[in-house]
Design a protein around this motif. Structure first.
Motif, short mmCIF file in Angstrom:
data_model
loop_
_atom_site.label_atom_id
_atom_site.label_comp_id
_atom_site.label_asym_id
_atom_site.label_seq_id
_atom_site.Cartn_x
_atom_site.Cartn_y
_atom_site.Cartn_z
N MET A 1 -6.34 -0.94 6.56
CA MET A 1 -4.94 -1.34 6.60
C MET A 1 -4.16 -0.23 7.31
N ASN A 2 -3.41 -0.61 8.31
CA ASN A 2 -2.65 0.38 9.09
C ASN A 2 -1.29 0.65 8.45
N PRO A 3 -0.60 1.72 8.89
CA PRO A 3 0.70 2.06 8.28
C PRO A 3 1.74 0.95 8.38
N LEU A 4 1.75 0.19 9.46
CA LEU A 4 2.73 -0.89 9.59
C LEU A 4 2.47 -1.98 8.56
N SER A 5 1.21 -2.31 8.33
CA SER A 5 0.88 -3.31 7.31
C SER A 5 1.26 -2.82 5.92
N LEU A 6 1.05 -1.55 5.64
CA LEU A 6 1.45 -0.98 4.35
C LEU A 6 2.96 -1.05 4.17
N PHE A 7 3.69 -0.76 5.24
CA PHE A 7 5.15 -0.86 5.21
C PHE A 7 5.58 -2.29 4.89
N GLY A 8 4.96 -3.26 5.55
CA GLY A 8 5.27 -4.67 5.29
C GLY A 8 4.94 -5.08 3.87
N LEU A 9 3.81 -4.61 3.38
CA LEU A 9 3.42 -4.92 2.00
C LEU A 9 4.43 -4.33 1.01
N PHE A 10 4.87 -3.11 1.26
CA PHE A 10 5.88 -2.48 0.41
C PHE A 10 7.17 -3.29 0.43
N ALA A 11 7.63 -3.69 1.62
CA ALA A 11 8.89 -4.42 1.75
C ALA A 11 8.84 -5.75 1.01
N VAL A 12 7.78 -6.49 1.18
CA VAL A 12 7.67 -7.80 0.55
C VAL A 12 7.50 -7.67 -0.97
N THR A 13 6.76 -6.66 -1.42
CA THR A 13 6.60 -6.43 -2.85
C THR A 13 7.94 -6.04 -3.48
N ALA A 14 8.70 -5.19 -2.80
CA ALA A 14 10.02 -4.80 -3.30
C ALA A 14 10.94 -6.01 -3.37
N MET A 15 10.88 -6.89 -2.36
CA MET A 15 11.69 -8.10 -2.37
C MET A 15 11.34 -8.96 -3.59
N LEU A 16 10.07 -9.14 -3.83
CA LEU A 16 9.62 -9.98 -4.95
C LEU A 16 10.08 -9.41 -6.29
N LEU A 17 9.88 -8.12 -6.48
CA LEU A 17 10.27 -7.51 -7.75
C LEU A 17 11.78 -7.54 -7.98
N CYS A 18 12.52 -7.20 -6.95
CA CYS A 18 13.99 -7.22 -7.09
C CYS A 18 14.50 -8.63 -7.33
N TYR A 19 13.93 -9.60 -6.64
CA TYR A 19 14.34 -10.99 -6.84
C TYR A 19 14.05 -11.44 -8.27
N ALA A 20 12.90 -11.03 -8.80
CA ALA A 20 12.51 -11.44 -10.15
C ALA A 20 13.46 -10.87 -11.21
N PHE A 21 14.06 -9.70 -10.94
CA PHE A 21 14.90 -9.04 -11.93
C PHE A 21 16.39 -9.12 -11.61
N GLU A 22 16.78 -9.96 -10.66
CA GLU A 22 18.19 -10.05 -10.26
C GLU A 22 19.13 -10.37 -11.41
N ASN A 23 18.69 -11.18 -12.36
CA ASN A 23 19.59 -11.59 -13.44
C ASN A 23 19.80 -10.48 -14.47
#
Length: 75
Positions: A1-23
């Motif tokens: 896994m290259n650094p760009l893919s890791l960056f994308g994985l981090f971004a999407v994971t952060a989106m998912l977690l923040c969305y789940a806890f928005e309320n």
């Protein structure tokens, strides 16, 4: 896994977690907006400009929702 893919994985994971806890707190809405900005950057860096563009729009939408949440409920 290259650094760009890791960056994308981090971004999407952060989106998912923040969305789940928005309320729980409006700060998770801001976190979601920032994660969308990271997702947008990832899309453009990867060369998938439609993904980058859509994530940029989501960044604006989420930032507006965070701003509106600061003002309280509309009566």
């Amino acid at each position: 896994m290259n650094p760009l893919s890791l960056f994308g994985l981090f971004a999407v994971t952060a989106m998912l977690l923040c969305y789940a806890f928005e309320n729980r707190s409006r700060w998770f809405i801001l976190g979601f907006a920032l994660a969308c900005a990271l997702g947008s950057a990832y899309g453009f860096l990867q060369g998938a400009w439609p993904f980058g563009l859509v994530e940029a729009v989501w960044t604006i939408v989420a930032a507006r929702r965070w701003w509106m949440a600061a003002e309280g409920p509309i009566e």
